[in-house]
Design a protein around this motif. Structure first.
Motif, PDB file in Angstrom:
ATOM      1  N   THR A 293     -21.261 -28.601  -2.782  1.00  0.00           N
ATOM      2  CA  THR A 293     -22.074 -27.484  -2.312  1.00  0.00           C
ATOM      3  C   THR A 293     -21.470 -26.900  -1.045  1.00  0.00           C
ATOM      4  O   THR A 293     -20.795 -27.589  -0.272  1.00  0.00           O
ATOM      5  CB  THR A 293     -23.527 -27.918  -2.027  1.00  0.00           C
ATOM      6  OG1 THR A 293     -23.515 -29.021  -1.105  1.00  0.00           O
ATOM      7  CG2 THR A 293     -24.240 -28.309  -3.290  1.00  0.00           C
ATOM      8  N   ALA A 294     -21.738 -25.624  -0.822  1.00  0.00           N
ATOM      9  CA  ALA A 294     -21.272 -24.947   0.385  1.00  0.00           C
ATOM     10  C   ALA A 294     -22.318 -23.935   0.823  1.00  0.00           C
ATOM     11  O   ALA A 294     -23.010 -23.339  -0.007  1.00  0.00           O
ATOM     12  CB  ALA A 294     -19.940 -24.246   0.137  1.00  0.00           C
ATOM     13  N   LEU A 295     -22.437 -23.759   2.130  1.00  0.00           N
ATOM     14  CA  LEU A 295     -23.276 -22.723   2.699  1.00  0.00           C
ATOM     15  C   LEU A 295     -22.353 -21.820   3.511  1.00  0.00           C
ATOM     16  O   LEU A 295     -21.678 -22.282   4.436  1.00  0.00           O
ATOM     17  CB  LEU A 295     -24.367 -23.326   3.588  1.00  0.00           C
ATOM     18  CG  LEU A 295     -25.577 -22.441   3.928  1.00  0.00           C
ATOM     19  CD1 LEU A 295     -26.736 -23.298   4.438  1.00  0.00           C
ATOM     20  CD2 LEU A 295     -25.264 -21.359   4.956  1.00  0.00           C
ATOM     21  N   VAL A 296     -22.307 -20.540   3.151  1.00  0.00           N
ATOM     22  CA  VAL A 296     -21.388 -19.591   3.773  1.00  0.00           C
ATOM     23  C   VAL A 296     -22.196 -18.498   4.459  1.00  0.00           C
ATOM     24  O   VAL A 296     -23.089 -17.897   3.847  1.00  0.00           O
ATOM     25  CB  VAL A 296     -20.443 -18.969   2.717  1.00  0.00           C
ATOM     26  CG1 VAL A 296     -19.524 -17.935   3.366  1.00  0.00           C
ATOM     27  CG2 VAL A 296     -19.616 -20.061   2.037  1.00  0.00           C
ATOM     28  N   SER A 297     -21.866 -18.226   5.727  1.00  0.00           N
ATOM     29  CA  SER A 297     -22.664 -17.295   6.512  1.00  0.00           C
ATOM     30  C   SER A 297     -21.758 -16.389   7.343  1.00  0.00           C
ATOM     31  O   SER A 297     -20.627 -16.751   7.672  1.00  0.00           O
ATOM     32  CB  SER A 297     -23.602 -18.073   7.447  1.00  0.00           C
ATOM     33  OG  SER A 297     -24.411 -17.213   8.217  1.00  0.00           O
TER      34      SER A 297
END
Length: 476
Positions: A293-297
């Motif tokens: 999983t990845a969270l990109v902001s």
């Protein structure tokens, strides 16, 4: 209990209570034998009792606004490979998820012991909502001390440090009550770029040490690795600036740390920092991420970084009109002043690079959570949703935060904590939009201008951005 007795590390570590946390500071994760030496994973503390109650060493760096501190910093280029482990108070039946965080600062500045980067409120909030986490923040080598090439043609010392810290946490965080199977690696700005580089290295070489990543306002497309031969030219410039032989740059008795740091500033050592060498192979960008999983902001006004670098107003229109690409960019962003130039520059530098990152993650089948951080600075709204404003809410440690900002910070921290717990912080087919003092979830797209740039030649876009904001001071 604040003292950890570790058989695995052959040492005892004395911590200190701070608020509702226990903290272990200045824990060495690597030994560095000499300048421009690769870090060696620290696995044996020789049966000693280590005092981890005082702030550790940072890397020598120029004075900067991140220096909010109660006392004097301790700086040492060989002892800055240390970390700060923060755990909630209490007895826990099971190991806790871990959030390993790499600070930003253009790989030039930054300190994990600053008042601006205090992880205590984050960890306290995790316990308050019933999802306690351990946070680990790391020091690493910076500037020319961390990213210059050596006389034997190697570089990436700060990035090597980051990689070693990830290995250390995976191997030893269990000694402090952390779950080595649930480690999230995160970072902002240059820290996020470092995370991306490590994710690709991990995917390319199949180490399997990073499964979950948080990347905010920075990906490798911002600063692509450079050939060693190119960075070597700056060794010659630094030696000339200092009046020494190039080989002397590797010797701290001939070139003290702050002399090299200052020389790097004067010769405008490039922000490309990374080198293709034995650590970063030249096929790095072809790697497929192996994340789960990845969270990109990214932030709405990332271009705040460039406000001190925009060309004079009279030069803006001629530059834009000098090419078809420039004319199209002028039309897309309705560019009349430096403010619109900065908006374009921030989008082309950060947002477009994130789009490339998202493409890589899609190829790897990674479950991605997309976030847009568009909340204006609570202390100075004129700065808009500036670069790094999200850290005000992630850390929640600055004094005099308005009540609404504290409430928003709590919501933002809760989302990050859920992500660290490998839970869905929001529906994965939606995005999170942080702004107007709240967080909304849905099918939003506030980056439509930046997406129009994807239809143009990206090399020309980057070159145009560089011409409009030539080398100069960063507004960090």
């Amino acid at each position: 209990m604040t003292t950890i007795n570790s058989k695995a590390l052959n040492g005892s570590f004395e911590g200190v209570p701070i608020g509702e946390t226990i903290q272990w500071k200045n824990v060495l994760y690597a030994d560095v034998k000499h300048r421009f030496a690769p870090p060696i994973l620290k696995t044996d503390f020789e049966g000693k009792t280590i005092d981890c109650t005082e702030d550790g060493y940072d890397c020598p760096q120029l004075p900067n606004k991140h220096d909010m501190h109660d006392g004097e910093y301790k700086s040492d280029e060989l002892l800055c490979t240390n970390l700060r482990i923060v755990k909630p108070k209490g007895d826990f039946k099971h190991p806790l998820p871990v959030y390993l965080y790499i600070h930003g600062g253009a790989n030039l500045v930054g300190n994990i012991y600053s008042k601006r980067t205090d992880p205590t409120p984050f960890v306290e909030h995790s316990a308050a909502i019933g999802k306690p986490v351990i946070m680990v923040v790391i020091e690493y080598r910076l500037g020319m001390l961390g990213y210059s090439t050596s006389k034997d043609g190697k570089g990436n010392w700060g990035l090597r440090d980051q990689w070693t810290s990830v290995q250390w946490v995976n191997k030893f965080i269990g000694e402090f009550g952390g779950d080595s199977q649930r480690v999230t690696v995160g970072g902002e700005s240059s820290g996020s770029i470092g995370v991306h580089a490590l994710v690709l290295k991990d995917g390319l070489e199949h180490h399997g040490v990073i499964s979950r990543a948080f990347m905010s306002s920075g990906s490798l497309g911002c600063f692509l690795p450079l050939p060693v031969a190119y960075l070597d030219t700056y060794r010659a410039k630094a030696a000339k600036e200092l009046g020494v032989e190039e080989a002397d740059l590797d010797d701290p008795t001939k070139v003290p740390p702050y002399a090299l740091v200052t020389a790097g500033f004067k010769i405008e050592y490039p922000f490309g920092f990374y080198a293709y060498d034995d650590f970063l192979p030249d096929n790095l960008l072809q790697a497929i991420p192996k994340l789960r999983t990845a969270l990109v902001s990214d932030n709405d006004y990332e271009g705040s970084l460039f406000v001190k670098r925009v060309v004079p107003p009279a030069e803006i229109e001629p530059l834009l009109n000098s090419s078809e690409t420039g004319k199209k960019v002028k039309d897309i962003y309705s560019i009349l002043t430096g403010a619109e130039v900065c908006k374009f520059r921030g989008d082309s530098f950060f947002v477009v690079s994130n789009a490339e990152l998202l493409g890589q993650l899609e190829k790897g089948g990674v479950d991605v959570y997309r976030q847009f951080f568009d909340q204006v600075d609570p202390f100075d709204p004129s700065l808009r949703a500036r670069h790094a404003v999200d850290l005000v809410f992630m850390w929640k440690c600055l004094p005099n935060l308005p009540e609404w900002a504290i409430e928003l910070a709590n919501k933002y921290q809760t989302n990050l904590i859920k992500f660290v717990y490998d839970e869905s912080p929001w529906p994965s087919d939606e995005v999170a939009l942080v702004g107007n003092k709240t967080i909304k979830y849905g099918h939003y797209n506030p980056r439509k201008l930046a997406e129009k740039l994807l239809d143009l030649d990206l090399k020309e876009i980057r070159k145009l951005g560089e011409n409009l904001t030539p080398a100069g001071e960063w507004a960090m």
